[in-house]
Motif scaffolding. Sequence first.
Motif, mmCIF file in Angstrom:
data_model
loop_
_atom_site.group_PDB
_atom_site.id
_atom_site.type_symbol
_atom_site.label_atom_id
_atom_site.label_comp_id
_atom_site.label_asym_id
_atom_site.label_seq_id
_atom_site.Cartn_x
_atom_site.Cartn_y
_atom_site.Cartn_z
ATOM 1 N N ARG A 326 17.182 27.816 48.000
ATOM 2 C CA ARG A 326 16.751 29.398 48.352
ATOM 3 C C ARG A 326 15.950 29.145 49.658
ATOM 4 O O ARG A 326 15.342 30.306 50.024
ATOM 5 C CB ARG A 326 15.947 29.970 47.255
ATOM 6 C CG ARG A 326 16.933 30.114 46.109
ATOM 7 C CD ARG A 326 16.062 30.396 44.890
ATOM 8 N NE ARG A 326 16.984 30.371 43.560
ATOM 9 C CZ ARG A 326 16.995 31.135 42.751
ATOM 10 N NH1 ARG A 326 16.372 32.290 42.858
ATOM 11 N NH2 ARG A 326 17.640 30.823 41.653
ATOM 12 N N ASP A 327 15.780 28.183 50.518
ATOM 13 C CA ASP A 327 15.015 28.094 51.546
ATOM 14 C C ASP A 327 15.621 28.414 52.900
ATOM 15 O O ASP A 327 16.541 27.760 52.972
ATOM 16 C CB ASP A 327 14.315 26.655 51.613
ATOM 17 C CG ASP A 327 13.349 26.361 52.527
ATOM 18 O OD1 ASP A 327 12.428 27.173 52.953
ATOM 19 O OD2 ASP A 327 13.735 25.465 53.349
ATOM 20 N N GLU A 328 15.083 29.085 53.479
ATOM 21 C CA GLU A 328 15.820 29.695 54.635
ATOM 22 C C GLU A 328 15.924 28.699 55.771
ATOM 23 O O GLU A 328 16.835 28.307 56.288
ATOM 24 C CB GLU A 328 14.879 31.009 55.303
ATOM 25 C CG GLU A 328 15.336 31.626 56.687
ATOM 26 C CD GLU A 328 15.153 30.805 58.002
ATOM 27 O OE1 GLU A 328 15.851 31.116 58.882
ATOM 28 O OE2 GLU A 328 13.877 30.237 57.856
ATOM 29 N N ALA A 329 14.879 27.669 56.032
ATOM 30 C CA ALA A 329 15.152 26.770 56.927
ATOM 31 C C ALA A 329 16.156 25.696 56.665
ATOM 32 O O ALA A 329 16.876 25.300 57.344
ATOM 33 C CB ALA A 329 13.772 25.912 57.027
ATOM 34 N N PHE A 330 16.042 25.430 55.219
ATOM 35 C CA PHE A 330 17.328 24.462 54.659
ATOM 36 C C PHE A 330 18.732 24.948 55.037
ATOM 37 O O PHE A 330 19.666 24.462 55.592
ATOM 38 C CB PHE A 330 17.190 24.278 53.219
ATOM 39 C CG PHE A 330 18.248 23.484 52.686
ATOM 40 C CD1 PHE A 330 18.369 21.964 52.583
ATOM 41 C CD2 PHE A 330 19.504 24.229 52.262
ATOM 42 C CE1 PHE A 330 19.458 21.371 52.128
ATOM 43 C CE2 PHE A 330 20.430 23.306 51.612
ATOM 44 C CZ PHE A 330 20.432 22.090 51.506
ATOM 45 N N VAL A 331 18.828 26.381 54.668
ATOM 46 C CA VAL A 331 20.169 27.325 54.842
ATOM 47 C C VAL A 331 20.363 27.263 56.248
ATOM 48 O O VAL A 331 21.559 26.935 56.824
ATOM 49 C CB VAL A 331 20.052 28.640 54.239
ATOM 50 C CG1 VAL A 331 21.460 29.388 54.455
ATOM 51 C CG2 VAL A 331 19.879 28.273 52.667
ATOM 52 N N ALA A 332 19.498 27.619 57.242
ATOM 53 C CA ALA A 332 19.804 27.704 58.722
ATOM 54 C C ALA A 332 20.432 26.376 59.314
ATOM 55 O O ALA A 332 21.304 26.239 59.977
ATOM 56 C CB ALA A 332 18.613 28.044 59.310
ATOM 57 N N LYS A 333 19.515 25.156 58.473
ATOM 58 C CA LYS A 333 19.962 23.962 59.169
ATOM 59 C C LYS A 333 21.547 23.556 58.651
ATOM 60 O O LYS A 333 22.092 23.188 59.728
ATOM 61 C CB LYS A 333 19.132 22.845 58.801
ATOM 62 C CG LYS A 333 19.281 21.588 59.425
ATOM 63 C CD LYS A 333 18.121 20.828 59.314
ATOM 64 C CE LYS A 333 16.870 21.211 60.254
ATOM 65 N NZ LYS A 333 15.500 20.361 59.927
ATOM 66 N N ILE A 334 21.949 23.984 57.414
ATOM 67 C CA ILE A 334 22.881 23.869 56.910
ATOM 68 C C ILE A 334 24.008 24.589 57.628
ATOM 69 O O ILE A 334 25.356 24.082 57.965
ATOM 70 C CB ILE A 334 23.185 24.052 55.389
ATOM 71 C CG1 ILE A 334 22.511 22.669 54.758
ATOM 72 C CG2 ILE A 334 24.438 24.111 54.883
ATOM 73 C CD1 ILE A 334 23.036 21.178 54.733
ATOM 74 N N LEU A 335 23.911 25.785 57.878
ATOM 75 C CA LEU A 335 24.862 26.593 58.666
ATOM 76 C C LEU A 335 25.105 26.082 60.022
ATOM 77 O O LEU A 335 26.239 25.926 60.634
ATOM 78 C CB LEU A 335 24.446 28.167 58.886
ATOM 79 C CG LEU A 335 24.097 28.660 57.536
ATOM 80 C CD1 LEU A 335 23.562 30.108 57.675
ATOM 81 C CD2 LEU A 335 25.288 28.695 56.529
ATOM 82 N N ASP A 336 24.250 25.564 60.651
ATOM 83 C CA ASP A 336 24.480 24.977 62.091
ATOM 84 C C ASP A 336 25.164 23.497 61.951
ATOM 85 O O ASP A 336 25.954 23.279 62.809
ATOM 86 C CB ASP A 336 22.837 24.336 62.664
ATOM 87 C CG ASP A 336 22.299 25.442 63.332
ATOM 88 O OD1 ASP A 336 22.970 26.373 63.853
ATOM 89 O OD2 ASP A 336 20.903 25.238 63.604
#
Length: 552
Positions: A326-336
């Motif tokens: 649920r962490d935005e920074a994690f999700v942003a990195k995974i999407l990249d």
Amino acid sequence: MMFRGFSAAHRRVRHATGWSSLALGLTLLGAVPAAADAPLPRIVAQNGRHALEVDGKPFLMLGAQANNSSNYPEMLPTVWPVLDAMHANTLEMPVAWEQIEPEEGKFDFSWPDTLVREARAHGKRLVILWFGTWKNTGASYAPQWVKSAPDRFARMRKADGTPHMVLSPHDPDTLKADARAFAALMAHVKAIDPDHTVIMAQVENEVGSYGLARDHAPEAEAQFRGPVPAALARTEGKSGTWEQVFGLHAEQAFSTWAFASYIDKVAAAGQAQLDLPMYVNASLGSADSDKPGETGPYGGPSWNMIAIWKAAAPHIAALAPDIYNRDEAFVAKILDRYGRADNPLLVPEIGNSPDHARFLWPVLGHGGIGFAPFGMDSSGYSNYPLGARPDQDAEAVTAFGAAYGLLAPMASDWARIALENPTWGTAKAADGADQSTVMGTWKITVQYARWAFGANGSDGAAHPLKDKPIGGATVAQLGPDTFLLMGQHVRIRLDDATADPRRPAEILSAEEGHFENGHWIMKRRWNGDQIDYGFNIGPDPVMLKVTMGHYH
Ligand code: DGJ
């Protein structure tokens, strides 16, 4: 997800048009949603961007996945109402090997028959999840005649020779049996589905092996000691043993090659019958550390193994992250990490809690072709703490349904826009800080928990969403000075990135509206209070078309 209260949530969602009424119409007419000679769904690429095409047109998959054991006809009444309530256009549903081949060589396609027929009647597209050799790495969905014959269908071996629960990706007999069953399924789907209600297939589910880096059975051991295959040596630009080429990651790379090659053969057997786009979903580990064992199960499509998957599995169109963090920074990195020119971004599973819903905006901003919260049915099961708590059903349907309701009627328009134009998106981070990017000469800033009135939006009482993980925005740049903005619970600002005082920026026009068949339909202009303090979007997502300019 329990969804006892989803009907109340449904009433709260504004955009009640579209699929449910369409479904009713189709049922009454006994019609199918597309012509009998509909073109095959496919994934197209353009300048490093992607679109899923359905019926020959771009299609944004606003999906939902049912719970694992909802793959039986009697469970479907718990599924369709939830999809309707959230305005989903696609259902992801398991078809298990044990279901279609309960006895070796004797196929029973009654489940896919019911599933396709009902999906068509409900106006939904389908993604078939092939639960074959592997489901969350285990063998649980393989037929009993496979599970109970370990001498014929080998499990992986640990270094001490004892068995590990995962079926070995090195066993040609298991591969042959799985590929035959999957090919039979795809041949059957081809026969019953000329209109392509089924738009994609996921081959296996969250594959790999936890806690065992590779198979130590004698043949696998010999392969590990030998040279890496020539095709892989070419893409890596070096040859030698696995340890020489991959060093610390030798065992992970070896296992990855084995799982990816196996799955590619299963996919190829299916595509020889029906050439649908196929993808493989990833159980995620760390988004940062690629130390062995930390990026997900060994052998799965972890972000640090994408190059090996691409080399070993050309029949797989996308490696797709399942997101429960649920962490935005994690999700942003995974999407990249997964949204790459050589890998269309597809999120086939995301947690179904209300705070996961905000990640739709960055997925769209990263050019995502599809998105699907997991566990969307009223079968009475909740996978909390991964997803929503049992008491959050109504809130979850509203959270996903609000954004889906905006996008569903223009899913094709958005998919084309995202194929052809730069996009960006973001979701609220833990600290609630502003987020920004520069598109062309314009700086886009997204802010959270602001009152709509006032330059800072922070005067008055504390904002009720201040500490809540809610809010996000997506932007598409249609021209040098023209942007589409959408989002929920955000303030979006557009400023001249050059900030030249000799030519200050101003808003030339801001229109709220939607697309219909490629045409922008304006509902109203935003002006006055509605633009003086940025574009403030509340609980009801909207699409704005904004043109910026300068004066001097
Ligand atoms: C990820 C898997 O792919 C799903 O099938 C399911 O098991 C969820 N995890 C957990 O609910």
